[in-house]
Write a protein that holds these residues in place. Structure first.
Motif, PDB file in Angstrom:
ATOM      1  N   THR A   1      -2.856 -11.950   1.147  1.00  0.00           N
ATOM      2  CA  THR A   1      -4.228 -11.310   1.574  1.00  0.00           C
ATOM      3  C   THR A   1      -4.839 -12.353   2.488  1.00  0.00           C
ATOM      4  OG1 THR A   1      -5.162 -12.848  -0.254  1.00  0.00           O
ATOM      5  CG2 THR A   1      -4.799 -10.450  -0.683  1.00  0.00           C
ATOM      6  N   LYS A   2      -4.187 -13.715   2.770  1.00  0.00           N
ATOM      7  CA  LYS A   2      -4.605 -14.458   3.828  1.00  0.00           C
ATOM      8  C   LYS A   2      -4.208 -13.850   5.285  1.00  0.00           C
ATOM      9  CE  LYS A   2      -2.312 -17.709   2.091  1.00  0.00           C
ATOM     10  NZ  LYS A   2      -1.591 -19.052   1.984  1.00  0.00           N
ATOM     11  N   PHE A   3      -3.330 -12.740   5.211  1.00  0.00           N
ATOM     12  CA  PHE A   3      -2.690 -12.262   6.330  1.00  0.00           C
ATOM     13  C   PHE A   3      -3.524 -10.645   6.495  1.00  0.00           C
ATOM     14  CE2 PHE A   3       0.413 -15.117   5.719  1.00  0.00           C
ATOM     15  CZ  PHE A   3       0.315 -15.937   7.132  1.00  0.00           C
ATOM     16  N   GLY A   4      -4.634 -10.340   5.615  1.00  0.00           N
ATOM     17  CA  GLY A   4      -5.174  -9.052   5.620  1.00  0.00           C
ATOM     18  C   GLY A   4      -4.264  -7.979   4.884  1.00  0.00           C
ATOM     19  N   GLY A   5      -3.360  -8.496   4.081  1.00  0.00           N
ATOM     20  CA  GLY A   5      -2.666  -7.419   3.236  1.00  0.00           C
ATOM     21  C   GLY A   5      -3.140  -7.146   2.159  1.00  0.00           C
ATOM     22  N   GLN A   6      -2.919  -6.139   1.460  1.00  0.00           N
ATOM     23  CA  GLN A   6      -3.042  -5.691   0.078  1.00  0.00           C
ATOM     24  C   GLN A   6      -1.925  -5.612  -0.806  1.00  0.00           C
ATOM     25  OE1 GLN A   6      -5.853  -2.260  -0.484  1.00  0.00           O
ATOM     26  NE2 GLN A   6      -6.160  -2.308   1.888  1.00  0.00           N
ATOM     27  N   VAL A   7      -2.041  -5.843  -2.162  1.00  0.00           N
ATOM     28  CA  VAL A   7      -0.933  -5.832  -2.948  1.00  0.00           C
ATOM     29  C   VAL A   7      -1.233  -4.987  -4.208  1.00  0.00           C
ATOM     30  CG1 VAL A   7       0.385  -7.404  -4.569  1.00  0.00           C
ATOM     31  CG2 VAL A   7      -0.418  -8.210  -2.579  1.00  0.00           C
ATOM     32  N   PHE A   8      -0.335  -4.120  -4.384  1.00  0.00           N
ATOM     33  CA  PHE A   8      -0.651  -2.947  -5.712  1.00  0.00           C
ATOM     34  C   PHE A   8       0.727  -3.317  -6.746  1.00  0.00           C
ATOM     35  CE2 PHE A   8      -1.334  -0.518  -1.605  1.00  0.00           C
ATOM     36  CZ  PHE A   8      -2.829  -0.491  -1.819  1.00  0.00           C
ATOM     37  N   GLU A   9       0.036  -3.222  -8.021  1.00  0.00           N
ATOM     38  CA  GLU A   9       0.917  -3.242  -9.080  1.00  0.00           C
ATOM     39  C   GLU A   9       1.767  -1.912  -9.588  1.00  0.00           C
ATOM     40  OE1 GLU A   9       0.853  -4.730 -13.600  1.00  0.00           O
ATOM     41  OE2 GLU A   9      -0.510  -5.612 -12.089  1.00  0.00           O
ATOM     42  N   GLY A  10       2.950  -1.881  -9.783  1.00  0.00           N
ATOM     43  CA  GLY A  10       3.457  -0.679 -10.152  1.00  0.00           C
ATOM     44  C   GLY A  10       5.087  -0.381  -9.826  1.00  0.00           C
ATOM     45  N   ASP A  11       5.436   0.582 -10.469  1.00  0.00           N
ATOM     46  CA  ASP A  11       6.909   0.866 -10.302  1.00  0.00           C
ATOM     47  C   ASP A  11       7.172   1.490  -9.036  1.00  0.00           C
ATOM     48  OD1 ASP A  11       9.364   1.198 -10.760  1.00  0.00           O
ATOM     49  OD2 ASP A  11       9.281   2.789 -12.053  1.00  0.00           O
ATOM     50  N   LEU A  12       7.760   0.759  -8.105  1.00  0.00           N
ATOM     51  CA  LEU A  12       8.068   1.040  -6.690  1.00  0.00           C
ATOM     52  C   LEU A  12       7.127   2.177  -5.814  1.00  0.00           C
ATOM     53  CD1 LEU A  12      11.876   1.976  -7.446  1.00  0.00           C
ATOM     54  CD2 LEU A  12      11.089  -0.063  -6.550  1.00  0.00           C
ATOM     55  N   TYR A  13       7.472   3.245  -5.767  1.00  0.00           N
ATOM     56  CA  TYR A  13       6.462   4.132  -4.829  1.00  0.00           C
ATOM     57  C   TYR A  13       5.278   4.508  -5.858  1.00  0.00           C
ATOM     58  CZ  TYR A  13      10.616   4.512  -1.561  1.00  0.00           C
ATOM     59  OH  TYR A  13      11.357   4.418  -0.726  1.00  0.00           O
ATOM     60  N   LYS A  14       5.395   4.449  -7.119  1.00  0.00           N
ATOM     61  CA  LYS A  14       4.302   4.828  -8.041  1.00  0.00           C
ATOM     62  C   LYS A  14       3.172   3.773  -7.823  1.00  0.00           C
ATOM     63  CE  LYS A  14       7.152   6.745 -11.599  1.00  0.00           C
ATOM     64  NZ  LYS A  14       7.543   6.939 -13.148  1.00  0.00           N
ATOM     65  N   ALA A  15       3.239   2.859  -7.180  1.00  0.00           N
ATOM     66  CA  ALA A  15       2.077   1.913  -6.889  1.00  0.00           C
ATOM     67  C   ALA A  15       1.487   2.260  -5.588  1.00  0.00           C
ATOM     68  CB  ALA A  15       2.802   0.559  -6.889  1.00  0.00           C
ATOM     69  N   LEU A  16       1.961   2.824  -4.934  1.00  0.00           N
ATOM     70  CA  LEU A  16       1.391   3.215  -3.594  1.00  0.00           C
ATOM     71  C   LEU A  16       0.421   4.306  -3.401  1.00  0.00           C
ATOM     72  CD1 LEU A  16       4.585   2.882  -1.217  1.00  0.00           C
ATOM     73  CD2 LEU A  16       3.068   0.966  -2.036  1.00  0.00           C
ATOM     74  N   PRO A  17      -0.775   4.218  -2.801  1.00  0.00           N
ATOM     75  CA  PRO A  17      -1.327   5.414  -2.779  1.00  0.00           C
ATOM     76  C   PRO A  17      -1.022   6.591  -1.924  1.00  0.00           C
ATOM     77  CG  PRO A  17      -2.407   3.859  -1.308  1.00  0.00           C
ATOM     78  CD  PRO A  17      -1.152   3.175  -1.923  1.00  0.00           C
ATOM     79  N   GLN A  18      -1.131   7.751  -2.490  1.00  0.00           N
ATOM     80  CA  GLN A  18      -0.787   9.007  -2.047  1.00  0.00           C
ATOM     81  C   GLN A  18      -0.873   9.380  -0.521  1.00  0.00           C
ATOM     82  OE1 GLN A  18       1.456  11.196  -3.895  1.00  0.00           O
ATOM     83  NE2 GLN A  18       1.511   9.456  -4.919  1.00  0.00           N
ATOM     84  N   TRP A  19      -1.765   8.554  -0.013  1.00  0.00           N
ATOM     85  CA  TRP A  19      -2.068   8.820   1.472  1.00  0.00           C
ATOM     86  C   TRP A  19      -0.989   8.364   2.418  1.00  0.00           C
ATOM     87  CZ3 TRP A  19      -2.184   4.959   5.091  1.00  0.00           C
ATOM     88  CH2 TRP A  19      -2.652   3.669   4.524  1.00  0.00           C
ATOM     89  N   MET A  20      -0.286   7.469   1.945  1.00  0.00           N
ATOM     90  CA  MET A  20       0.862   6.932   2.602  1.00  0.00           C
ATOM     91  C   MET A  20       2.142   7.694   2.973  1.00  0.00           C
ATOM     92  SD  MET A  20       1.282   2.871   1.498  1.00  0.00           S
ATOM     93  CE  MET A  20      -0.248   1.860   1.658  1.00  0.00           C
ATOM     94  N   LYS A  21       2.041   8.680   2.120  1.00  0.00           N
ATOM     95  CA  LYS A  21       3.344   9.847   2.368  1.00  0.00           C
ATOM     96  C   LYS A  21       3.288   9.998   3.530  1.00  0.00           C
ATOM     97  CE  LYS A  21       4.658  11.526  -2.384  1.00  0.00           C
ATOM     98  NZ  LYS A  21       4.802  12.749  -3.180  1.00  0.00           N
ATOM     99  N   GLY A  22       4.591   9.736   4.279  1.00  0.00           N
ATOM    100  CA  GLY A  22       4.607  10.468   5.564  1.00  0.00           C
ATOM    101  C   GLY A  22       4.040   9.599   6.758  1.00  0.00           C
ATOM    102  N   HIS A  23       3.560   8.252   6.180  1.00  0.00           N
ATOM    103  CA  HIS A  23       3.077   7.526   7.138  1.00  0.00           C
ATOM    104  C   HIS A  23       3.603   6.065   7.503  1.00  0.00           C
ATOM    105  CE1 HIS A  23       0.079  10.756   6.480  1.00  0.00           C
ATOM    106  NE2 HIS A  23      -0.294  10.595   7.784  1.00  0.00           N
ATOM    107  N   ILE A  24       4.512   5.853   6.783  1.00  0.00           N
ATOM    108  CA  ILE A  24       4.908   4.344   6.601  1.00  0.00           C
ATOM    109  C   ILE A  24       6.040   4.190   7.713  1.00  0.00           C
ATOM    110  CG2 ILE A  24       6.058   2.644   5.489  1.00  0.00           C
ATOM    111  CD1 ILE A  24       5.535   3.877   2.642  1.00  0.00           C
ATOM    112  N   ASN A  25       5.616   3.205   8.596  1.00  0.00           N
ATOM    113  CA  ASN A  25       6.656   3.002   9.642  1.00  0.00           C
ATOM    114  C   ASN A  25       7.832   2.061   9.417  1.00  0.00           C
ATOM    115  OD1 ASN A  25       3.323   3.055  11.145  1.00  0.00           O
ATOM    116  ND2 ASN A  25       4.799   4.299  11.981  1.00  0.00           N
ATOM    117  N   ILE A  26       7.362   0.873   8.576  1.00  0.00           N
ATOM    118  CA  ILE A  26       8.304   0.041   8.323  1.00  0.00           C
ATOM    119  C   ILE A  26       8.417  -0.096   6.664  1.00  0.00           C
ATOM    120  CG2 ILE A  26       9.155  -2.355   8.515  1.00  0.00           C
ATOM    121  CD1 ILE A  26       9.614  -1.014  11.204  1.00  0.00           C
TER     122      ILE A  26
END
Length: 265
Positions: A140-165
């Motif tokens: 968070t000190k670098f402006g990042g966010q952290v999610f809890e969950g099993d691999l991709y299940k932790a990520l918000p759906q809007w990220m699908k098709g948008h992750i660069n790295i």
């Protein structure tokens, strides 16, 4: 408290650490002295280290890519070889990229990328609540966010098709090989962060299988693996349709498989 610790005390600490099997006893003694708040605190830390606790747990941080990454008991300690994974991701990342660190542990990889690249949108995730809590202090000190969950299940759906790295230092130790790890790793680090299943590639397969749905066109997936597992990992990447290469650093004994998503799912 370096100025208040005499040579005899330092010699005692070095000998105690060396007799406990610490290869870098002199260097560790200096670190423990510099981190201690009092003589009582110092002797307590020395006892912990001599009992086999990882040095990073004893002092509360790990040096990684020039950063002090906070760690606590129960979280995977970032390995120096993983700096090679950070270097590879750093070369591919651009300003404004969406960067995701799966199986983030302490958040060291994401924090190092954010520190090096600056203007990225960083998201990290882990299934372990201890890791998530620890990662939040580092990310968070670098402006990042952290999610809890099993691999991709932790990520918000809007990220699908948008992750660069997409980076992942997944567990890749074969189950039966865990008993061969150094004592401090197998006794004190979470097996969840080490155990990769029968051949060590169970989590890697899961990450790779879903990656094309989450990566942006031209996006990259980077996973650390072992040199022995690299050919099979390469095959797993290519079978899912990623343009794949293996990069290796002999000095660090580090191997990274990189897959690029060159088409839509």
């Amino acid at each position: 408290m370096e100025k208040t610790v005499g040579n005899n005390t330092v010699t005692y600490i070095v000998n105690k650490l060396r007799s406990a099997g610490c290869v870098f006893a002199e260097e560790e003694a200096q670190i423990l002295v510099s981190e201690a708040q009092s003589l009582e605190d110092l002797l307590k830390k020395v006892e912990w280290r001599a009992d086999g606790f990882p040095l990073e747990y004893v002092i509360g941080w790990a040096q990684f890519c020039g950063l002090r990454i906070e760690v606590e008991r129960g979280v995977f300690v970032p390995r120096q070889r993983t700096q090679f994974l950070v270097q590879q991701a750093q070369e591919l990342a651009c300003s404004g990229d969406i960067v995701v660190d799966l199986c983030c542990g302490s958040g060291a990889i994401g924090a190092a990328l954010a520190a090096a690249r600056g203007e990225i949108m960083l998201y990290s995730s882990d299934i372990d609540p201890i890791a998530v809590r620890c990662a939040r202090r580092n990310v968070t000190k670098f402006g990042g966010q952290v999610f809890e969950g099993d691999l991709y299940k932790a990520l918000p759906q809007w990220m699908k098709g948008h992750i660069n790295i997409l980076v992942a230092n997944v567990p890749y130790v074969p189950t039966k090989a865990i008993e061969l790890l150094p004592l401090e790793a197998r006794l004190y680090e979470p097996h969840l962060a080490l155990n990769g299943g029968e051949d060590g590639l169970n989590i890697l397969r899961r990450v790779v299988t879903e990656a094309p749905y989450w990566l942006a066109p031209g996006g990259h997936l980077l996973i650390e693996t072992s040199e022995r597992q690299a050919p099979q990992s390469f095959e797993i990447f290519t079978n899912i349709g990623l343009t794949t290469k293996i990069v290796r650093d002999v000095e660090w004994d580090a191997t990274v498989v990189i897959g690029t998503h060159t088409s839509f799912v």
